[in-house]
Design a protein around this motif. Sequence first.
Motif, mmCIF file in Angstrom:
data_model
loop_
_atom_site.group_PDB
_atom_site.id
_atom_site.type_symbol
_atom_site.label_atom_id
_atom_site.label_comp_id
_atom_site.label_asym_id
_atom_site.label_seq_id
_atom_site.Cartn_x
_atom_site.Cartn_y
_atom_site.Cartn_z
ATOM 1 N N ILE A 10 -21.107 -10.928 -7.028
ATOM 2 C CA ILE A 10 -20.845 -9.604 -6.471
ATOM 3 C C ILE A 10 -19.348 -9.359 -6.324
ATOM 4 C CG2 ILE A 10 -20.971 -10.381 -4.057
ATOM 5 C CD1 ILE A 10 -22.429 -7.711 -3.447
ATOM 6 N N ARG A 11 -18.936 -8.111 -6.512
ATOM 7 C CA ARG A 11 -17.534 -7.745 -6.339
ATOM 8 C C ARG A 11 -17.234 -7.645 -4.848
ATOM 9 N NH1 ARG A 11 -15.500 -5.910 -11.222
ATOM 10 N NH2 ARG A 11 -13.821 -4.761 -10.233
ATOM 11 N N ILE A 12 -16.097 -8.207 -4.435
ATOM 12 C CA ILE A 12 -15.706 -8.266 -3.027
ATOM 13 C C ILE A 12 -14.378 -7.533 -2.862
ATOM 14 C CG2 ILE A 12 -15.169 -9.757 -1.071
ATOM 15 C CD1 ILE A 12 -18.003 -10.157 -1.949
ATOM 16 N N GLY A 13 -14.289 -6.695 -1.815
ATOM 17 C CA GLY A 13 -13.050 -5.944 -1.646
ATOM 18 C C GLY A 13 -12.789 -5.496 -0.224
ATOM 19 N N SER A 14 -11.733 -4.713 -0.086
ATOM 20 C CA SER A 14 -11.292 -4.207 1.214
ATOM 21 C C SER A 14 -11.669 -2.746 1.355
ATOM 22 C CB SER A 14 -9.778 -4.359 1.355
ATOM 23 O OG SER A 14 -9.102 -3.655 0.314
ATOM 24 N N GLY A 15 -12.096 -2.411 2.538
ATOM 25 C CA GLY A 15 -12.425 -1.012 2.815
ATOM 26 C C GLY A 15 -11.846 -0.539 4.136
ATOM 27 N N GLY A 16 -10.516 -0.482 4.279
ATOM 28 C CA GLY A 16 -9.533 -0.861 3.285
ATOM 29 C C GLY A 16 -8.355 -1.543 3.956
ATOM 30 N N VAL A 17 -7.379 -1.916 3.148
ATOM 31 C CA VAL A 17 -6.096 -2.417 3.639
ATOM 32 C C VAL A 17 -5.262 -1.216 4.083
ATOM 33 C CG1 VAL A 17 -3.903 -3.457 2.937
ATOM 34 C CG2 VAL A 17 -6.065 -4.524 2.286
ATOM 35 N N MET A 18 -4.738 -1.259 5.313
ATOM 36 C CA MET A 18 -3.947 -0.149 5.863
ATOM 37 C C MET A 18 -2.488 -0.313 5.438
ATOM 38 S SD MET A 18 -6.357 1.451 7.065
ATOM 39 C CE MET A 18 -8.056 0.929 7.064
ATOM 40 N N LEU A 19 -2.207 0.183 4.243
ATOM 41 C CA LEU A 19 -0.954 -0.116 3.547
ATOM 42 C C LEU A 19 0.285 0.360 4.289
ATOM 43 C CD1 LEU A 19 0.356 -1.269 0.988
ATOM 44 C CD2 LEU A 19 -0.046 0.930 -0.133
ATOM 45 N N GLN A 20 0.144 1.386 5.127
ATOM 46 C CA GLN A 20 1.339 1.886 5.818
ATOM 47 C C GLN A 20 1.962 0.837 6.733
ATOM 48 O OE1 GLN A 20 -1.795 2.838 6.248
ATOM 49 N NE2 GLN A 20 -2.160 3.885 8.180
ATOM 50 N N HIS A 21 1.211 -0.216 7.066
ATOM 51 C CA HIS A 21 1.732 -1.263 7.951
ATOM 52 C C HIS A 21 2.497 -2.352 7.216
ATOM 53 C CE1 HIS A 21 -0.669 0.586 10.973
ATOM 54 N NE2 HIS A 21 -1.807 0.004 10.684
ATOM 55 N N TYR A 22 2.339 -2.454 5.904
ATOM 56 C CA TYR A 22 2.722 -3.683 5.222
ATOM 57 C C TYR A 22 3.688 -3.489 4.066
ATOM 58 C CZ TYR A 22 -1.604 -4.835 7.640
ATOM 59 O OH TYR A 22 -2.582 -4.959 8.585
ATOM 60 N N SER A 23 4.247 -4.610 3.644
ATOM 61 C CA SER A 23 5.052 -4.657 2.427
ATOM 62 C C SER A 23 4.123 -4.551 1.223
ATOM 63 C CB SER A 23 5.817 -5.985 2.362
ATOM 64 O OG SER A 23 6.145 -6.311 1.024
ATOM 65 N N PRO A 24 4.312 -3.556 0.352
ATOM 66 C CA PRO A 24 3.487 -3.466 -0.860
ATOM 67 C C PRO A 24 3.554 -4.745 -1.694
ATOM 68 C CG PRO A 24 4.714 -1.437 -0.553
ATOM 69 C CD PRO A 24 5.245 -2.409 0.459
ATOM 70 N N TYR A 25 4.708 -5.373 -1.697
ATOM 71 C CA TYR A 25 4.877 -6.609 -2.463
ATOM 72 C C TYR A 25 3.943 -7.700 -1.959
ATOM 73 C CZ TYR A 25 7.245 -10.700 -4.472
ATOM 74 O OH TYR A 25 7.539 -11.862 -5.140
ATOM 75 N N LYS A 26 3.861 -7.848 -0.651
ATOM 76 C CA LYS A 26 3.011 -8.897 -0.093
ATOM 77 C C LYS A 26 1.536 -8.580 -0.302
ATOM 78 C CE LYS A 26 2.219 -12.809 1.800
ATOM 79 N NZ LYS A 26 2.457 -14.022 1.001
ATOM 80 N N VAL A 27 1.158 -7.328 -0.164
ATOM 81 C CA VAL A 27 -0.230 -6.933 -0.424
ATOM 82 C C VAL A 27 -0.595 -7.258 -1.866
ATOM 83 C CG1 VAL A 27 -1.813 -4.973 -0.621
ATOM 84 C CG2 VAL A 27 -0.308 -5.154 1.370
ATOM 85 N N ALA A 28 0.308 -6.928 -2.794
ATOM 86 C CA ALA A 28 0.058 -7.222 -4.202
ATOM 87 C C ALA A 28 -0.069 -8.720 -4.436
ATOM 88 C CB ALA A 28 1.173 -6.645 -5.063
ATOM 89 N N GLU A 29 0.798 -9.521 -3.815
ATOM 90 C CA GLU A 29 0.707 -10.973 -3.948
ATOM 91 C C GLU A 29 -0.644 -11.488 -3.459
ATOM 92 O OE1 GLU A 29 4.959 -13.213 -3.819
ATOM 93 O OE2 GLU A 29 4.085 -12.687 -1.885
#
Length: 335
Positions: free
Chosen positions: A71-90
């Motif tokens: 099964i596909r597993i994911g986030s619903g969702g990551v609250m990107l305004q709090h974080y470094s886009p670079y770290k989320v991508a990593e």
Amino acid sequence: MAIKLGILDQSIAYAGQTTAEALANTVKLAQLAEALGYERFWVSEHHDSAQFAGSSPEVLIGYLLASTERIRIGSGGVMLQHYSPYKVAENFNVLASLAPGRVELGIGRAPGGLPRSTKALQWTDDSRTLSDKLAEVQAYISGPASEGHPLEGLKASPIPEQPADLYILGTSVSSAELAAERGLPYVFALFINNDPVAAKQAFETYRSRFASTGGSTPRSILALSVIAADSDEEAAELAGELKSVRVTLSSGKTVNVSTEEQAQEFARQAGESYTTEVRAADMTKGAKETVRSRIVELGRLYEVEEFIITTAVGEFEQRVRSFTLLKEALAEQVV
């Protein structure tokens, strides 16, 4: 086409439960979802909450991937305004490298908590908008920072063969515009904002403004709160009288919460006066035929063929029963 179903679990710690038990139940639900043939299983992000145990979806996703097979597993969702886009991508590139083709990254606009936790998460000043950050995440997930970027050439290692699929989650036209602008799938959370006019406008805006990128096409998904039971009466009893409270601060900022008490606390932490609009929470409830009829009706109304289902009421066994009945109800169903 046949209706596609996914599950959003909020890792809720009910009365008498520990957060460890709540997270263990999330693992069991993911395994159940896989066994029943659901398309995907997403987990949410909440902060500074005694009720919601899932504060770090990236960590939980890794555990769920290891606890399931297909099964596909994911986030619903990551609250990107709090974080470094670079770290989320990593984070998601590591997950996608460990489980190719199974990882999904849903980006949310809500704060995921009250103003106090937002202040703690956003510990450094950052003038970039959510749209700016989203563009960076998209770039980092598939390769190095683009030409002209201040960090041109920077890579979010490792670079997976099949990056996580990105989704935009929202409850308004503005989130639909962002999804369309970036050429990404859009999920409208009707269980948070149950205004049918807002939902219709959001989906219409998304489809009309969608920017085709790499041959992609608009992909609309509706997120619903559902409780299925053996009878309409049992489902109504389980559902109770949940409310949706829309808070509008004096600054114009709006947020949806579940109770008047939460609205008051949100405004207190924000240090602003506020008004509220209280509505009955939107919940699809009933026996199999009842929930099937409404989901098919909503699919036709909003022109969607994919649904993300959350069930936030009842004991764990009752939620298991609800997801089982729902999958049976919609087997081979088309919209």
